[in-house]
Design a protein around this motif. Structure first.
Motif, PDB file in Angstrom:
ATOM      1  N   UNK A   1     -68.774 -85.074  25.312  1.00 36.74           N
ATOM      2  CA  UNK A   1     -67.843 -84.894  25.803  1.00 36.74           C
ATOM      3  C   UNK A   1     -68.368 -83.953  26.530  1.00 36.74           C
ATOM      4  N   UNK A   2     -69.709 -82.964  26.095  1.00 40.74           N
ATOM      5  CA  UNK A   2     -70.786 -82.228  26.658  1.00 40.74           C
ATOM      6  C   UNK A   2     -70.777 -82.923  28.119  1.00 40.74           C
ATOM      7  N   UNK A   3     -71.572 -83.968  28.604  1.00 40.76           N
ATOM      8  CA  UNK A   3     -72.011 -85.199  29.386  1.00 40.76           C
ATOM      9  C   UNK A   3     -70.132 -85.393  30.784  1.00 40.76           C
ATOM     10  N   UNK A   4     -69.410 -85.239  29.449  1.00 43.88           N
ATOM     11  CA  UNK A   4     -68.046 -85.263  30.400  1.00 43.88           C
ATOM     12  C   UNK A   4     -67.973 -83.535  31.748  1.00 43.88           C
ATOM     13  N   UNK A   5     -68.116 -83.206  30.781  1.00 45.34           N
ATOM     14  CA  UNK A   5     -67.729 -81.105  31.496  1.00 45.34           C
ATOM     15  C   UNK A   5     -69.269 -80.837  32.428  1.00 45.34           C
ATOM     16  N   UNK A   6     -69.858 -81.745  32.339  1.00 46.13           N
ATOM     17  CA  UNK A   6     -71.042 -81.399  33.250  1.00 46.13           C
ATOM     18  C   UNK A   6     -71.449 -82.643  34.460  1.00 46.13           C
ATOM     19  N   UNK A   7     -70.090 -83.738  34.926  1.00 40.61           N
ATOM     20  CA  UNK A   7     -69.863 -84.232  35.469  1.00 40.61           C
ATOM     21  C   UNK A   7     -68.615 -83.444  36.208  1.00 40.61           C
ATOM     22  N   UNK A   8     -67.675 -82.939  35.655  1.00 42.15           N
ATOM     23  CA  UNK A   8     -66.602 -82.306  36.514  1.00 42.15           C
ATOM     24  C   UNK A   8     -66.993 -81.280  37.071  1.00 42.15           C
ATOM     25  N   UNK A   9     -68.489 -80.467  35.906  1.00 44.24           N
ATOM     26  CA  UNK A   9     -68.134 -79.087  37.063  1.00 44.24           C
ATOM     27  C   UNK A   9     -69.032 -79.157  37.961  1.00 44.24           C
TER      28      UNK A   9
END
Length: 562
Positions: free
Chosen positions: A345-353
């Motif tokens: 989830x953290x990685x997906x947040x970084x990708x979207x960010x």
């Protein structure tokens, strides 16, 4: 054009999206990565099971894979550059999936007749099967590397066109697909092997790859048909033009009586014969390897690429090394699975960010911000080394465990060393299952460690996407393959070094030292990027303030990135 598209009926816009080249690339990449993640997870389990619950075969496989990509990365990239796009993609696809299917069938035979094979020819037939499995699996990984370079580093750039925002969105979507399949695919194949058997698991993976290969082959052809620009390749076009020019020159000089021109033709003919000689052809891979690394060094984004490679020299990830250490600190399999989900989830947040920050601040500044975020979060990991509950103890020799396994308590070398490196390559994650965790006095240290690792994923994935797009935007089309091939080699080199580091210091008391070394390498990597960003932004500012100043050819052309 956007307003005209917005006036179309909703159903028509949905239909256009699902039949667009962009969606077809997403679909094909989803099928490809799903199969890759299932295989990467399963092959680690299969090799452990085959060798009596030992990690020896897994460690050998990891070293073979890392060494192969390290040596052949530039050669694979050069092959990608010098051949038509569709041919490269389809060949890589067929070789990769065929190798996995063949390897799956071979594993099914071994699992079914292992006892009988072990008694034939004093066990050499079974050993030969192990060698064949590792060799074929390595071929599949090399083909997967070629496929990754072709689709993610070249086709995506062409399909996105000149729209850098569209390229950023496509890169982010591809990375989200990677992260989701990295969690879901091993779960599926793990359940199949748990409720069925390893034999059934091999059969399922082989069947999936056969189905996926046929569908992906069709999707590649459809994307190629929908994107005419994919048929044009600068490197291939230049080679064809040179050959045509040489043939025309031969024809013109053949009709001429000039001795000077005739001598020139003889020299060119001799050069052609030299290049077609046996010795020249045999040394071609060596020259390609050398030229690839030299070209990588001369790139304007050299320090940016090196900064990404340095991030692979770390134990602060969710591979078996960190999860194995977590087990020694009292975390069970259930907690580790939840932490891995939080990491995804953290990685997906970084990708979207990444896409949002890039629009607001530009591509280069996005990498700077991502680096600051990652380093700030890793401070928690350093703090965990000295927090209550940490086993960190410098009085314990890092080499004590290795020497004990190799020589025993008596100090003499054992005839049959039982030491097996408790490591696995980075691609083989989630392959360790823990039944019962030991009790510890305090969870403060391990809590800080995983809090830092999970939070740092936001900066890590944003930074990874930044460097990926910098390479896509600033490497000329005729060198995309070889530069990305060398980049993969650099990544594997640093990844290999971090496993060697763990072999030299495998005991939990030395893990704190590995954490400090890992954070140091991450900091050095971001320092390289900060140097690259400072130099580039300063040069852009100077050119902006001096309109009459001619651009320096040695400065990267990053007007779309700032």
């Amino acid at each position: 054009m956007d307003s005209a598209a917005s006036k179309k009926p909703f159903c028509e816009r949905v239909h256009e999206f699902f039949t667009s080249a962009k969606f077809l690339i997403y679909l094909g990449h989803s099928l490809s990565t799903w199969g890759d993640r299932m295989w990467n997870f399963a092959v680690a389990v299969f090799l452990v099971e085959l060798y009596g619950n030992s990690l020896l075969l897994t460690a050998v496989y990891g070293l073979v894979v890392a060494g192969s990509v390290l040596l052949l990365g530039a050669i694979i990239g050069d092959w990608v550059d010098k051949n038509p796009r569709l041919k490269v993609a389809q060949t890589s696809l067929v070789v990769q999936n065929s190798a996995v299917i063949l390897c799956g069938i071979l594993l099914m035979v071994v699992f079914q007749y292992k006892e009988r094979l072990s008694t034939m020819y004093d066990g050499w037939l079974l050993t030969s099967c192990y060698i064949m499995v590792i060799s074929i699996a390595n071929i599949a990984n090399l083909a997967s590397t070629a496929m990754s370079i072709t689709i993610q580093r070249d086709w995506v750039v062409v399909v996105a066109g000149d729209d850098r925002s569209n390229l950023a969105d496509m890169n982010a979507t591809v990375r989200i697909i990677d992260q989701l399949t990295n969690i879901l695919a091993p779960m599926l194949v793990g359940q199949i092997m748990s409720f069925g058997s390893h034999f059934i698991g091999c059969g399922f993976i082989s069947g999936w790859n056969l189905f996926s290969m046929c569908l992906e082959y069709f999707l590649l052809w459809k994307v190629y048909q929908k994107t005419p620009a994919l048929a044009l390749k600068s490197g291939q076009k230049n080679t064809d033009d040179q050959e045509l020019k040489h043939l025309n020159k031969q024809k013109e000089i053949g009709n001429s009586e000039s001795p000077v021109e005739g001598s020139q033709l003889m020299n060119e003919t001799a050069e052609v014969k030299k290049k077609t000689s046996c010795c020249y052809q045999m040394t071609e891979p060596i020259r390609t390897f050398k030229d690839g690394w030299v070209a990588y060094y001369n790139q304007s984004i050299f320090f940016a690429g090196m900064s990404l490679a340095f991030l692979y020299m770390t134990v602060l990830g969710f591979d078996c090394i960190t999860t194995g250490y977590a087990y020694t600190q009292g975390l069970n399999g259930s907690v580790l699975s939840l932490l891995m989900g939080a990491s995804a989830i953290s990685g997906i947040c970084g990708t979207v960010g990444f896409t949002w920050i890039r629009k607001k601040c530009g591509l280069i500044r996005t990498g700077f911000i991502a680096g600051v975020i990652q380093l700030s979060c890793l401070v928690l990991c350093v703090a965990s080394v000295f927090a209550p509950g940490s086993p960190f103890d410098l009085s314990v020799s890092p080499f004590e465990e290795v020497l004990k396994h190799l020589f025993g308590d008596s100090g003499s070398l054992r005839e049959s060393p039982t030491f097996v490196p408790t490591i696995e390559p980075q691609i083989q994650t989630n392959a360790t299952v823990f039944e019962e965790a030991p009790q510890v006095e305090s969870y403060m240290s391990v809590s800080l460690l995983f809090a830092g690792v999970i939070a740092a994923r936001i900066g890590l994935w944003s930074f990874d996407l930044t460097v990926t797009q910098l390479i896509q935007e600033n490497v000329i089309e005729s060198e995309r393959g070889v530069i990305n091939g060398v980049q993969n080699s650099m990544n594997y080199l640093l990844d290999l070094l971090h496993f060697i580091m763990v072999i030299l210091a495998p005991n939990p008391e030395a893990f704190g030292l590995l954490v400090i070394i890992s954070v140091s390498f991450v900091a050095m990597g971001h320092m390289m990027y900060f140097r690259f960003a400072y130099k580039t932004l300063r040069s852009r500012l100077f050119l902006f303030c001096s309109p009459e100043q001619k651009p320096d050819p040695n400065i990267p052309s990053l007007s779309n990135s700032v």
